[in-house]
Design an enzyme around this catalytic site. Structure first.
Site, mmCIF file in Angstrom:
data_model
loop_
_atom_site.group_PDB
_atom_site.id
_atom_site.type_symbol
_atom_site.label_atom_id
_atom_site.label_comp_id
_atom_site.label_asym_id
_atom_site.label_seq_id
_atom_site.Cartn_x
_atom_site.Cartn_y
_atom_site.Cartn_z
ATOM 1 N N GLU A 75 103.130 101.668 -55.507
ATOM 2 C CA GLU A 75 103.005 100.438 -54.602
ATOM 3 C C GLU A 75 101.533 100.546 -54.367
ATOM 4 O O GLU A 75 100.867 99.413 -53.887
ATOM 5 C CB GLU A 75 103.630 100.424 -53.215
ATOM 6 C CG GLU A 75 105.261 100.010 -53.672
ATOM 7 C CD GLU A 75 105.541 98.681 -53.838
ATOM 8 O OE1 GLU A 75 104.744 97.827 -53.189
ATOM 9 O OE2 GLU A 75 106.407 98.356 -54.588
ATOM 10 N N HIS B 36 110.611 100.919 -60.499
ATOM 11 C CA HIS B 36 108.952 101.287 -60.233
ATOM 12 C C HIS B 36 108.447 102.343 -61.408
ATOM 13 O O HIS B 36 107.428 102.044 -61.850
ATOM 14 C CB HIS B 36 108.623 102.080 -59.038
ATOM 15 C CG HIS B 36 108.752 101.002 -57.940
ATOM 16 N ND1 HIS B 36 109.904 100.446 -57.179
ATOM 17 C CD2 HIS B 36 107.677 100.296 -57.304
ATOM 18 C CE1 HIS B 36 109.484 99.844 -56.252
ATOM 19 N NE2 HIS B 36 108.408 99.901 -56.147
ATOM 20 N N CYS C 29 114.482 104.429 -61.371
ATOM 21 C CA CYS C 29 113.952 103.657 -60.576
ATOM 22 C C CYS C 29 113.073 102.442 -61.209
ATOM 23 O O CYS C 29 112.164 102.645 -61.961
ATOM 24 C CB CYS C 29 113.366 104.471 -59.365
ATOM 25 S SG CYS C 29 112.313 103.304 -58.453
ATOM 26 N N ASP D 281 113.713 93.256 -55.376
ATOM 27 C CA ASP D 281 113.568 94.789 -55.489
ATOM 28 C C ASP D 281 112.920 95.069 -54.052
ATOM 29 O O ASP D 281 112.609 93.978 -53.311
ATOM 30 C CB ASP D 281 112.765 95.253 -56.684
ATOM 31 C CG ASP D 281 112.494 96.836 -56.329
ATOM 32 O OD1 ASP D 281 113.513 97.665 -56.128
ATOM 33 O OD2 ASP D 281 111.545 97.038 -56.731
ATOM 34 N N SER D 282 112.579 96.509 -53.690
ATOM 35 C CA SER D 282 111.877 96.678 -52.500
ATOM 36 C C SER D 282 110.492 96.316 -52.768
ATOM 37 O O SER D 282 109.726 96.031 -51.747
ATOM 38 C CB SER D 282 111.974 98.220 -52.459
ATOM 39 O OG SER D 282 111.486 98.691 -53.266
ATOM 40 N N CYS E 180 116.693 96.693 -58.796
ATOM 41 C CA CYS E 180 116.577 98.029 -57.860
ATOM 42 C C CYS E 180 117.787 98.438 -58.191
ATOM 43 O O CYS E 180 118.751 98.228 -57.817
ATOM 44 C CB CYS E 180 116.469 97.453 -56.314
ATOM 45 S SG CYS E 180 116.515 98.618 -55.234
HETATM 46 N N1 DGL Z 1 112.761 100.199 -57.355
HETATM 47 C C1 DGL Z 1 113.730 100.365 -56.482
HETATM 48 C C2 DGL Z 1 114.967 101.032 -57.419
HETATM 49 O O1 DGL Z 1 115.096 100.905 -58.423
HETATM 50 C C3 DGL Z 1 113.748 101.100 -55.181
HETATM 51 C C4 DGL Z 1 112.834 101.809 -54.879
HETATM 52 C C5 DGL Z 1 112.325 102.260 -53.636
HETATM 53 O O2 DGL Z 1 111.899 101.538 -52.810
HETATM 54 O O3 DGL Z 1 112.455 103.474 -53.178
HETATM 55 O O4 DGL Z 1 115.735 101.994 -57.000
#
Ligand code: DGL
Length: 283
Positions: free
Chosen positions: A154, A188, A186, A12-13, A75
């Site tokens: 984050e 996150h 997402c 993931d990011s 992600c």
């Molecule tokens: N967690 C990621 C997703 O599911 C990327 C979030 C990001 O860095 O914008 O899309």
């Protein structure tokens, strides 16, 4: 090469994909994870789609070179932009994204009024709307971009009043359409569930179901790779970041409590490949 089968690669990011890695380890206690957080580039959400697809390709190649037995894109935006080409490139190695199984599950709700909260990039691809409607042409899908969420998670502010205010704003169009299921589009966003539930209780006549794609993708992984071990001792998971490993270790302890892991650094090369950075001193 012989020896034990490699780990499952997840990326993931940033910390978001740890929700997927944690779901995987909960169900598959015998399987270690190799996780890569591309924190040099977080957030992905506002970046050009082709740039994010390039990151997803580079990270996937690294995970394959590191002998991963399968890759899970933890992600949504990578899944929306790069999945088909990475699947083709890595075949027959299983490569899974987080969107397909979650879209199927959401499409099965009756009535299928589906809200999707996701990053700007994922909303721009229309991936959820397309996949939900492919499974259920009568489904109504409302997709809302939530650009404030990833930076809040984050920076450790998932439970802040600021997060609550944004949650109220992002959920309003979903409440106006009386969505019955809200997909956390997402990885996150599961960390924001307490504020999302609190905001939803002010906005919805009846609380919607919040759908976390993580559990769905683990089921899909088990179907793709039968024989994954649900029991047994796995070596500690290995977590790499292209950002600051000391900070990531702290984040991972907070976001993934109880999981044994080792943290290391990785970096991008000029030709968009990832390499692990050797640790200087043995510990
Ligand atoms: N967690 C990621 C997703 O599911 C990327 C979030 C990001 O860095 O914008 O899309």
């Amino acid at each position: 090469m012989t020896g034990s089968p490699g780990p499952v690669g997840v990326f993931d990011s940033g910390v978001g994909g740890l929700t997927v890695a944690a779901a995987l380890r909960r169900r598959l206690a015998g399987e270690p994870v190799l996780y890569l957080a591309d924190q040099a580039h977080v957030p992905y959400g506002g970046r050009p789609l082709e740039e994010v697809a390039g990151f997803a390709r580079g990270i996937s190649r690294y995970l394959v070179d590191a002998r991963c037995r399968a890759i899970v894109m933890g992600c949504n935006l990578s899944s929306a932009t790069a999945l088909p080409e990475v699947v083709r490139e890595m075949a027959p190695l299983p490569v899974l994204g987080v969107i397909a199984a979650a879209a199927l599950r959401a499409a099965a709700f009756d009535p299928a009024r589906v809200g999707v909260l996701a990053t700007e990039g994922t909303v721009a691809t229309g991936a959820y709307g397309r996949q939900v409607r492919a499974a259920n042409p009568a489904a109504e899908v409302v997709e809302v971009a939530c650009p404030a969420f990833v930076p809040l998670v984050e920076s450790g502010c998932a439970n802040s009043e600021e997060a609550f205010d944004h949650a109220s704003q992002y959920l309003r169009p979903l409440a106006d359409r009386d969505c019955r299921v809200v997909v956390l589009g997402c990885t996150h966003y599961p960390y924001l569930l307490p504020v999302l539930r609190r905001a939803a209780s002010n906005l919805f006549a009846e609380l919607p179901v919040f759908l976390d794609p993580a559990d769905e993708v683990v089921g899909a992984l088990e179907r793709a790779l039968p024989g994954l071990r649900r029991a047994g001792a796995a070596p500690p998971s290995r977590l790499l970041t292209t950002g600051d490993p000391a900070r990531f270790a702290q984040q991972a302890r907070a976001f993934w409590p109880g999981e044994p892991f080792r943290v290391g650094a990785a970096r991008w090369t000029p030709d968009l490949r990832i390499e692990a950075v050797p640790t200087l001193a043995p510990r």
